[in-house]
Design a protein around this motif. Structure first.
Motif, PDB file in Angstrom:
ATOM      1  N   ALA A 159      -6.276   4.187   5.995  1.00 18.94           N
ATOM      2  CA  ALA A 159      -7.117   3.205   5.312  1.00 18.94           C
ATOM      3  C   ALA A 159      -6.481   2.737   4.013  1.00 18.94           C
ATOM      4  CB  ALA A 159      -8.497   3.805   5.039  1.00 18.94           C
ATOM      5  N   GLU A 160      -5.888   3.666   3.257  1.00 18.96           N
ATOM      6  CA  GLU A 160      -5.271   3.294   1.984  1.00 18.96           C
ATOM      7  C   GLU A 160      -3.997   2.483   2.213  1.00 18.96           C
ATOM      8  OE1 GLU A 160      -4.518   2.925  -2.105  1.00 18.96           O
ATOM      9  OE2 GLU A 160      -6.328   3.344  -0.937  1.00 18.96           O
ATOM     10  N   GLN A 161      -3.234   2.831   3.243  1.00 19.62           N
ATOM     11  CA  GLN A 161      -2.044   2.042   3.549  1.00 19.62           C
ATOM     12  C   GLN A 161      -2.421   0.603   3.872  1.00 19.62           C
ATOM     13  OE1 GLN A 161      -0.056   2.341   7.387  1.00 19.62           O
ATOM     14  NE2 GLN A 161       1.920   2.573   6.369  1.00 19.62           N
ATOM     15  N   GLU A 162      -3.455   0.427   4.693  1.00 22.19           N
ATOM     16  CA  GLU A 162      -3.884  -0.916   5.047  1.00 22.19           C
ATOM     17  C   GLU A 162      -4.365  -1.677   3.818  1.00 22.19           C
ATOM     18  OE1 GLU A 162      -7.136  -3.179   7.943  1.00 22.19           O
ATOM     19  OE2 GLU A 162      -6.538  -1.112   8.373  1.00 22.19           O
ATOM     20  N   ARG A 163      -5.092  -0.995   2.934  1.00 28.89           N
ATOM     21  CA  ARG A 163      -5.573  -1.645   1.711  1.00 28.89           C
ATOM     22  C   ARG A 163      -4.397  -2.123   0.865  1.00 28.89           C
ATOM     23  NH1 ARG A 163      -6.106  -1.349  -3.380  1.00 28.89           N
ATOM     24  NH2 ARG A 163      -4.896   0.569  -3.522  1.00 28.89           N
ATOM     25  N   ARG A 164      -3.350  -1.318   0.759  1.00 28.21           N
ATOM     26  CA  ARG A 164      -2.184  -1.699  -0.042  1.00 28.21           C
ATOM     27  C   ARG A 164      -1.419  -2.838   0.611  1.00 28.21           C
ATOM     28  NH1 ARG A 164      -0.084   4.443  -1.731  1.00 28.21           N
ATOM     29  NH2 ARG A 164      -1.976   4.988  -2.911  1.00 28.21           N
ATOM     30  N   PHE A 165      -1.345  -2.828   1.934  1.00 28.84           N
ATOM     31  CA  PHE A 165      -0.699  -3.937   2.635  1.00 28.84           C
ATOM     32  C   PHE A 165      -1.431  -5.247   2.351  1.00 28.84           C
ATOM     33  CE2 PHE A 165       1.495  -1.498   6.355  1.00 28.84           C
ATOM     34  CZ  PHE A 165       2.514  -1.140   5.491  1.00 28.84           C
ATOM     35  N   ARG A 166      -2.758  -5.223   2.445  1.00 28.20           N
ATOM     36  CA  ARG A 166      -3.540  -6.432   2.202  1.00 28.20           C
ATOM     37  C   ARG A 166      -3.368  -6.913   0.764  1.00 28.20           C
ATOM     38  NH1 ARG A 166      -6.768  -7.760   6.356  1.00 28.20           N
ATOM     39  NH2 ARG A 166      -7.282  -6.136   7.903  1.00 28.20           N
ATOM     40  N   SER A 167      -3.295  -5.974  -0.163  1.00 30.24           N
ATOM     41  CA  SER A 167      -3.099  -6.324  -1.563  1.00 30.24           C
ATOM     42  C   SER A 167      -1.749  -7.012  -1.767  1.00 30.24           C
ATOM     43  CB  SER A 167      -3.191  -5.067  -2.430  1.00 30.24           C
ATOM     44  OG  SER A 167      -2.904  -5.361  -3.781  1.00 30.24           O
ATOM     45  N   ARG A 168      -0.713  -6.483  -1.124  1.00 27.67           N
ATOM     46  CA  ARG A 168       0.612  -7.082  -1.244  1.00 27.67           C
ATOM     47  C   ARG A 168       0.662  -8.459  -0.584  1.00 27.67           C
ATOM     48  NH1 ARG A 168       4.738  -2.024   0.145  1.00 27.67           N
ATOM     49  NH2 ARG A 168       4.220  -0.744  -1.695  1.00 27.67           N
ATOM     50  N   LEU A 169      -0.019  -8.585   0.541  1.00 27.35           N
ATOM     51  CA  LEU A 169       0.011  -9.838   1.288  1.00 27.35           C
ATOM     52  C   LEU A 169      -0.535 -10.993   0.454  1.00 27.35           C
ATOM     53  CD1 LEU A 169       0.846 -10.782   4.122  1.00 27.35           C
ATOM     54  CD2 LEU A 169      -1.523 -10.451   4.849  1.00 27.35           C
ATOM     55  N   GLY A 170      -1.504 -10.688  -0.418  1.00 24.35           N
ATOM     56  CA  GLY A 170      -2.104 -11.738  -1.234  1.00 24.35           C
ATOM     57  C   GLY A 170      -1.564 -11.836  -2.637  1.00 24.35           C
ATOM     58  N   PRO A 172       1.688 -12.844  -4.789  1.00 23.54           N
ATOM     59  CA  PRO A 172       3.031 -13.444  -4.730  1.00 23.54           C
ATOM     60  C   PRO A 172       4.082 -12.647  -5.485  1.00 23.54           C
ATOM     61  CG  PRO A 172       1.570 -14.710  -6.171  1.00 23.54           C
ATOM     62  CD  PRO A 172       0.709 -13.734  -5.442  1.00 23.54           C
ATOM     63  N   MET A 173       3.675 -11.814  -6.441  1.00 22.78           N
ATOM     64  CA  MET A 173       4.629 -11.006  -7.196  1.00 22.78           C
ATOM     65  C   MET A 173       5.089  -9.777  -6.417  1.00 22.78           C
ATOM     66  SD  MET A 173       4.933 -12.758  -9.921  1.00 22.78           S
ATOM     67  CE  MET A 173       5.629 -11.749 -11.216  1.00 22.78           C
ATOM     68  N   ARG A 174       4.328  -9.385  -5.403  1.00 25.55           N
ATOM     69  CA  ARG A 174       4.688  -8.190  -4.626  1.00 25.55           C
ATOM     70  C   ARG A 174       4.859  -8.486  -3.140  1.00 25.55           C
ATOM     71  NH1 ARG A 174       0.743  -3.669  -5.082  1.00 25.55           N
ATOM     72  NH2 ARG A 174      -0.826  -5.326  -4.947  1.00 25.55           N
ATOM     73  N   ARG A 175       4.795  -9.767  -2.781  1.00 26.96           N
ATOM     74  CA  ARG A 175       4.910 -10.154  -1.375  1.00 26.96           C
ATOM     75  C   ARG A 175       6.246  -9.712  -0.781  1.00 26.96           C
ATOM     76  NH1 ARG A 175       5.894 -10.926   2.937  1.00 26.96           N
ATOM     77  NH2 ARG A 175       5.226 -12.473   4.460  1.00 26.96           N
ATOM     78  N   TRP A 176       7.289  -9.649  -1.620  1.00 29.69           N
ATOM     79  CA  TRP A 176       8.610  -9.268  -1.136  1.00 29.69           C
ATOM     80  C   TRP A 176       8.641  -7.834  -0.618  1.00 29.69           C
ATOM     81  CZ3 TRP A 176      10.965  -5.084  -3.426  1.00 29.69           C
ATOM     82  CH2 TRP A 176      10.470  -4.668  -4.662  1.00 29.69           C
ATOM     83  N   ASP A 182       6.962  -3.545   8.371  1.00 28.00           N
ATOM     84  CA  ASP A 182       5.905  -2.823   7.656  1.00 28.00           C
ATOM     85  C   ASP A 182       4.563  -3.041   8.342  1.00 28.00           C
ATOM     86  OD1 ASP A 182       7.770  -2.032   5.790  1.00 28.00           O
ATOM     87  OD2 ASP A 182       7.293  -3.641   4.388  1.00 28.00           O
ATOM     88  N   LEU A 183       4.245  -4.294   8.615  1.00 28.79           N
ATOM     89  CA  LEU A 183       2.948  -4.604   9.210  1.00 28.79           C
ATOM     90  C   LEU A 183       2.825  -4.017  10.614  1.00 28.79           C
ATOM     91  CD1 LEU A 183       2.466  -8.304   8.011  1.00 28.79           C
ATOM     92  CD2 LEU A 183       1.363  -6.244   7.131  1.00 28.79           C
TER      93      LEU A 183
END
Length: 289
Positions: A159-170, A172-176, A182-183
């Motif tokens: 659950a926490e991994q998915e939350r962090r993925f979603r945070s990165r996806l939105g 632009p400073m961490r999208r890289w 990963d997904l």
């Protein structure tokens, strides 16, 4: 390691002020450890492994924040070249091992073969089995040669991994930080779990134990990992030489080259300051060289 089912259990987070105070104290100890390593000529290798978004990069950043980049270096290797693919698997990692007085922090390491390469089919079953046979021998050779080897596995819930993925996806400073691989790991959670379990069975040896860091709370994970590293290295405080600021000698008549002959960067800081009603205070140009 979390199960394959969704984990909704709340994780208590370490208070930020407590975290920042203890982190700063531990970072001071890391500086002392660095001086001891330099003085004694020891060699240290720290391996950071774990699932994507488990917090490895953040921990590495806090470890190295106040260390010398000449002495403590991060090793984050790209995809191997076609030539490297024909070499002995461990060969490209060997050239990044430390010399006397140095620390190397591997942001992912030779364990790629036991994780992503196995799960995603980037290596053959024979190559994977060979790795599991050779890795304990390779690490035993490092330890027998005097290298202080520390291995950390950052464990994060699904659950926490998915939350962090979603945070990165939105963001632009961490999208890289996010890739298609990963997904895809979200859909291969159990495959990665089995690969990790198999890896631990073969490579959690008396000479090179795995140290598991629970990382759903990043602050606690960083504090716990750094404290463990410091406790595992038998460093002592090294007395530094006494330094004193010398008196600046009198001028011999030197005059700086006319500024009109130089190309200066635009004063963006002054523009931003004026835009916010906070003009930048400038020292006399004569004081600047």
């Amino acid at each position: 390691m979390a199960s394959s089912g969704k984990s909704d259990e709340k994780v208590d987070k370490l208070d930020r002020k407590v975290y920042e105070a203890e982190l700063f104290r531990l970072q001071g100890e890391l500086v002392k450890m660095q001086e001891w390593i330099r003085e004694t000529g020891n060699r240290v290798v720290v391996v950071f492994e774990g699932r994507d978004a488990a917090g490895k990069g953040g921990a590495i950043k806090r470890v190295t924040e106040y260390l010398s980049p000449r002495q403590a270096q991060i090793v984050a290797l790209p995809t191997p070249t076609e030539r490297q693919k024909t070499q002995w698997f461990f060969q490209r990692y060997v050239e990044h091992l430390p010399a006397a007085g140095e620390i190397r922090l591997f942001d992912r390491s030779w364990y790629n073969r036991a994780g992503v390469e196995r799960v995603m089919g980037y290596c053959t079953p024979d190559e994977h089995r060979r790795f599991l046979r050779q890795c304990p021998i390779f690490e035993r050779m490092l330890v027998e040669d005097g290298i202080l080897l520390r291995k950390y596995w950052f464990s994060v819930s699904d659950a926490e991994q998915e939350r962090r993925f979603r945070s990165r996806l939105g963001d632009p400073m961490r999208r890289w930080k996010l890739s298609g691989t990963d997904l895809e790991s979200l859909t291969r959670w159990e495959d990665y779990s089995r690969a990790k379990d198999d890896m631990f069975v073969h490579t959690d040896t008396p000479e090179a134990r795995w140290n598991v860091v629970e990382s759903d709370d990043k602050r606690s994970a960083r504090i716990n990992m750094i404290a463990h590293l410091l406790d595992s290295v038998p460093y002592t405080e090294v007395e530094l030489p006494t330094l004193a600021m010398p008196d600046r000698p009198a001028s011999t008549g030197y005059q700086r080259t006319d500024r009109s002959l130089q190309q200066e960067v635009p004063d963006h800081a002054a523009e931003v300051g004026r835009a916010h009603g906070r003009p930048v205070e400038r020292r006399s140009r004569e004081d600047m060289a």
